[in-house]
Design an enzyme around this catalytic site. Structure first.
Site, short mmCIF file in Angstrom:
data_model
loop_
_atom_site.label_atom_id
_atom_site.label_comp_id
_atom_site.label_asym_id
_atom_site.label_seq_id
_atom_site.Cartn_x
_atom_site.Cartn_y
_atom_site.Cartn_z
N GLU A 134 7.77 0.82 5.03
CA GLU A 134 7.30 -0.24 5.90
C GLU A 134 7.51 -1.56 5.17
OE1 GLU A 134 3.07 -0.06 6.65
OE2 GLU A 134 3.16 -1.49 8.30
N HIS A 136 4.09 7.07 3.75
CA HIS A 136 5.04 5.96 3.56
C HIS A 136 4.56 5.01 2.48
CE1 HIS A 136 2.39 3.97 6.67
NE2 HIS A 136 2.62 2.90 5.94
N HIS A 146 0.83 -1.21 0.00
CA HIS A 146 0.00 0.00 0.00
C HIS A 146 0.86 1.25 0.00
CE1 HIS A 146 0.65 -0.70 4.41
NE2 HIS A 146 0.72 0.62 4.46
#
Lengths: 134, 134
Positions: free
Chosen positions: A130, A79, A7
């Protein structure tokens, strides 16, 4: 090593308005707001055919995205999340190569109940990354 | 209306170093640098299983990403690109709903030789959005 883009996370100052924009103006499929008190955010998932956008809004007093919104009051891309097959192997490889893992370096359960880690943006050209175990 | 996430664009101050990091440290498949003088950038394509990351570096004196790098010298996530089926229909719908299209509002050929437009980040919660005809 990195696999799918799981994502892109976008921090927004007004979750209801941003959700309406993605749903009504951009014509995307959006979820209900999902409170995630353990992560200090409320999330709306925007489903695209090949990945997701996650709209993040601070929840509680120690939200990890409050500082970002203080610096970027209009919101912004916070992010990106890449999937990895084995998060401990990925962490050890990246640490060997000098990348810094945020926090205590131990994976914790992320928004999708899978182990995640964050890498220091200074080691990745200003991009907060991430990693999520696939 | 919006379809696949075509790519996430990341502006970097040192294209060679960033390419090496994505290739050698993150283990991704990267392209050779592709100069795009018409767009004022040199691009390295990072292929992920479901989408692409594009590492952008300024080319020439009027690069559209120079201002971003001046404000973010370490680099950072510059924009996201969503695919649309019909870029003129998408543009007209978005303009009707009050979104501002950057430049003269006419699509031009983007990095993949398909028509693209950029939407004003102030209308999309701080996120610069590119639309590309699929």
């Amino acid at each position: 090593m990195i696999g799918r883009l799981n994502h892109v996370a976008i921090a927004v100052p007004d979750l209801e308005a941003a959700t309406a924009t993605y749903r009504d103006t951009l014509g995307a499929t959006v979820s209900e707001p999902v409170p995630q008190p353990a992560h200090g955010v409320t999330v709306v998932f925007v489903t695209l055919p090949n990945t997701k956008i996650e709209l993040l809004h601070p929840m509680g007093e120690k939200s990890p995205i409050q500082g970002f919104l203080d610096k970027n009051p209009a919101g912004g891309i916070h992010h990106v999340c890449y999937e990895v097959e084995d998060i401990l192997a990925a962490r050890d490889r990246l640490k060997e190569q000098g990348l810094r893992v945020l926090g205590d370096g131990e994976p914790r359960l992320g928004a999708h109940d899978k182990p995640v880690l964050f890498l220091h943006p200074k080691d990745l050209y200003g991009t907060l990354v991430e990693l999520e175990q696939a």
